[in-house]
Design a protein around this motif. Structure first.
Motif, PDB file in Angstrom:
ATOM      1  N   LEU A 166     -20.684 -34.629   3.336  1.00 51.19           N
ATOM      2  CA  LEU A 166     -21.821 -35.044   4.503  1.00 51.19           C
ATOM      3  C   LEU A 166     -21.590 -35.867   5.264  1.00 51.19           C
ATOM      4  N   PHE A 167     -20.922 -36.930   4.621  1.00 53.57           N
ATOM      5  CA  PHE A 167     -20.491 -38.122   5.951  1.00 53.57           C
ATOM      6  C   PHE A 167     -19.724 -37.718   6.709  1.00 53.57           C
ATOM      7  N   ASP A 188     -10.916 -36.274   8.881  1.00 50.89           N
ATOM      8  CA  ASP A 188     -10.786 -35.244   7.823  1.00 50.89           C
ATOM      9  C   ASP A 188     -10.564 -35.682   6.362  1.00 50.89           C
ATOM     10  N   HIS A 189      -9.816 -36.902   6.703  1.00 48.89           N
ATOM     11  CA  HIS A 189      -9.787 -37.408   5.239  1.00 48.89           C
ATOM     12  C   HIS A 189     -10.390 -38.893   4.897  1.00 48.89           C
ATOM     13  N   VAL A 190     -11.461 -39.190   5.790  1.00 48.90           N
ATOM     14  CA  VAL A 190     -12.243 -40.402   5.518  1.00 48.90           C
ATOM     15  C   VAL A 190     -12.900 -40.465   4.243  1.00 48.90           C
ATOM     16  N   ARG A 191     -12.881 -41.472   3.486  1.00 50.59           N
ATOM     17  CA  ARG A 191     -13.703 -41.593   2.561  1.00 50.59           C
ATOM     18  C   ARG A 191     -14.856 -42.789   2.479  1.00 50.59           C
ATOM     19  N   GLN A 192     -15.955 -42.606   1.972  1.00 52.20           N
ATOM     20  CA  GLN A 192     -16.908 -43.475   2.095  1.00 52.20           C
ATOM     21  C   GLN A 192     -16.330 -45.020   1.718  1.00 52.20           C
ATOM     22  N   PRO A 193     -16.847 -45.938   2.442  1.00 52.46           N
ATOM     23  CA  PRO A 193     -16.108 -47.340   2.430  1.00 52.46           C
ATOM     24  C   PRO A 193     -16.932 -48.018   1.290  1.00 52.46           C
ATOM     25  N   ARG A 214     -26.441 -43.475   6.318  1.00 51.31           N
ATOM     26  CA  ARG A 214     -27.501 -43.530   4.992  1.00 51.31           C
ATOM     27  C   ARG A 214     -28.856 -43.765   5.200  1.00 51.31           C
ATOM     28  N   CYS A 215     -29.148 -44.413   6.444  1.00 51.18           N
ATOM     29  CA  CYS A 215     -30.453 -44.707   6.798  1.00 51.18           C
ATOM     30  C   CYS A 215     -31.013 -43.188   7.356  1.00 51.18           C
ATOM     31  N   GLU A 216     -30.184 -42.619   8.244  1.00 51.13           N
ATOM     32  CA  GLU A 216     -30.648 -41.291   8.673  1.00 51.13           C
ATOM     33  C   GLU A 216     -30.783 -40.132   7.436  1.00 51.13           C
TER      34      GLU A 216
END
Length: 495
Positions: A166-167, A188-193, A214-216
């Motif tokens: 989703l992110f 495409d390959h970003v992960r949550q920090p 996350r707020c949205e």
């Protein structure tokens, strides 16, 4: 009972707890509270054990609702958003482990460290959302509730595969050309920090985007549930507890932006331990909670927990409740004077023996009766009037999200001066800058990150004859966190 000890003044392992619990459902108590001026109650409905497991208890809630309605009291059902008791929940939802929030290393995250039997759910998981909406349908339909209190309404970091997907999708929609801002050409390959340890200035552009997302996401979740509830019952009363305001951590660490949540609510619980009192040079109040509520359009309902000297972390949580009639009167007076709803969560807490409750103390009941009586007598003036305001304090999302501690320190200092001086003031969020026309002075206090639209609104305010007071650094970064070469607010004193 599952906790095995005192929890918010109720000891589930005591001999007297069942007697106290039974009394909560008796008409004698409903009649007593109604006679003292209580017209809205919150009671148990969905605690996270599972709807099937809890059915005998919410059937008792239905009987209580019918009693309450007979005495003119509306009832909201408690609806837990922050934990699932997996020991019973899995019996009716065997796949619910997939709904559980995951830490950055992929492990399950308990609600609180010692409460291993409570899993935090992922609010973005479609099956959890569907389950909460099913609970809402049962509560409004079968139980006859007038609405809900959604507890633990926040968005702690979840690193499940669903949230990561989703992110990434959200990033792609919002930032069509990522290279100039993020230094990468694809998500495409970003992960949550990793989550920030505290609300300091955020320099990492991906972390800034992640905080906003996350707020949205929390607001979207609450909006979906609220829409479902009002589709079933148009006049459903909806309240949530995001524990706002709780300082700099609200937005950056917990995903709470009051504007986006408050738009879906009638009431918001201000559970932040700010029981009003003056102790030496220290002044504690819930005034900020009420000012924020007025700026958005919901009403704040303060709880009466306090964390003064010797109370926070005390083994006996009852010391954090109102201890004197004057404290009860002050709580009611402050809420009513600021357009809020007086809360009295102290009233039915146990005394610690048999079915006794704190409301059984005559001096406490008299204080509640006296001041709620005043509120009822003057309700048209209190709840229909429009507050006057000379001074507005700006709360900008990017400043509080990306430089939260600095922004909150500056805001709190400015608001403290206004409160102590007895000035008429209010809050303006950068989401509703049209409200500036109601004020003659605007305070910018540590709003380091501002959008172009916010800066333009400030300039229009000045050109229209308004005065601006600036404390600390303001407008040095844009709403994406980029450092700017020019001061967009320079020269206002000469305009």
């Amino acid at each position: 009972i599952r906790f095995g000890g005192p929890s918010y003044t109720v000891d589930g392992g005591s001999w007297w707890a069942p007697k106290w619990y039974d009394r909560l459902h008796r008409e004698e108590l409903v009649q007593k509270m109604s006679g003292l001026g209580i017209n809205l109650a919150v009671t148990h409905f969905f605690k996270g054990f599972g709807l099937k497991s809890e059915r005998p208890q919410w059937e008792r809630t239905g009987a209580l609702v019918r009693l309450a309605h007979g005495h003119g009291v509306k009832v909201l059902g408690y609806c837990q958003l922050g934990s699932l008791y997996y020991e019973t929940f899995l019996a009716e939802e065997p796949g619910a482990e997939a709904w559980a929030l995951r830490t950055i290393d992929g492990s399950l995250k308990p609600y609180e460290g010692a409460q291993y039997y409570r899993w935090r759910p992922c609010i973005n998981h479609p099956e959890f959302r569907a389950y909460i909406k099913r609970a809402v349908s049962i509560g409004l339909g079968e139980v006859g509730l007038d609405g809900f209190n959604f507890d633990n309404c926040s968005n702690p970091a979840c690193y499940c595969d669903h949230c990561t997907a989703l992110f990434r999708a959200w990033l792609g929609r919002r930032y069509r050309e990522p290279l100039p801002l993020f230094g990468i050409n694809s998500f495409d390959h970003v992960r949550q920090p990793p989550a920030p340890a505290k609300a300091d200035q955020v320099h990492d552009p991906l972390v800034r985007a992640w905080i906003r997302w996350r707020c949205e996401a929390l607001a979207a979740f609450l909006g979906e549930v609220a829409g479902h509830a009002r589709g079933l019952k148009a006049d459903a009363i909806l309240m949530a507890n995001p524990s706002h305001p709780c300082g700099a951590s609200d937005t950056a660490l917990r995903g709470v932006w009051p504007v986006w949540l408050g738009r879906h609510l009638d009431l918001m619980i201000a559970e932040n331990a700010n029981e009003p009192e003056v102790a030496g040079d220290l002044m504690v109040s819930q005034i900020r909670a009420h000012k924020n509520a007025a700026a958005v359009g919901y009403r704040a309902v303060p709880t009466t927990w306090a964390e003064g000297p010797g109370r926070l972390g005390a083994a006996d949580a009852s010391v954090r409740l109102a201890q004197t009639p004057s404290a009860i009167r002050l709580q009611i007076a402050e809420a009513a004077a600021n357009g809020g709803i007086p809360g009295s969560n102290w009233a039915t807490r146990p005394l610690g023996g048999g079915d006794g409750m704190r409301i059984d103390r005559p001096e406490f009941a008299a204080a509640l009766d006296q001041y709620l009586g005043f509120v009822r007598k003057h309700k048209d003036l209190i709840f229909s009037g429009r507050p006057l305001g000379d001074v507005a304090v700006l709360h900008a999302f990017p400043s509080l999200a990306f430089n939260g501690q600095h922004a909150m320190d500056q805001i709190a200092a400015a608001e403290e001066v206004l409160i102590r001086a007895g000035l008429q003031w209010g809050v303006v969020f950068d989401d509703n800058l049209d409200r500036l026309e109601n004020f003659s002075v605007l305070i910018l206090a540590g709003q380091t990150h501002l959008s172009d639209a916010a800066c333009d609104a400030v300039r229009r305010f000045v050109h229209g004859g308004g005065a601006v007071v600036m404390l600390g650094e303001n407008g040095r970064y844009d709403d994406e966190g980029r450092l700017l070469q020019a001061d967009r607010l320079a020269g206002l004193s000469g305009d």
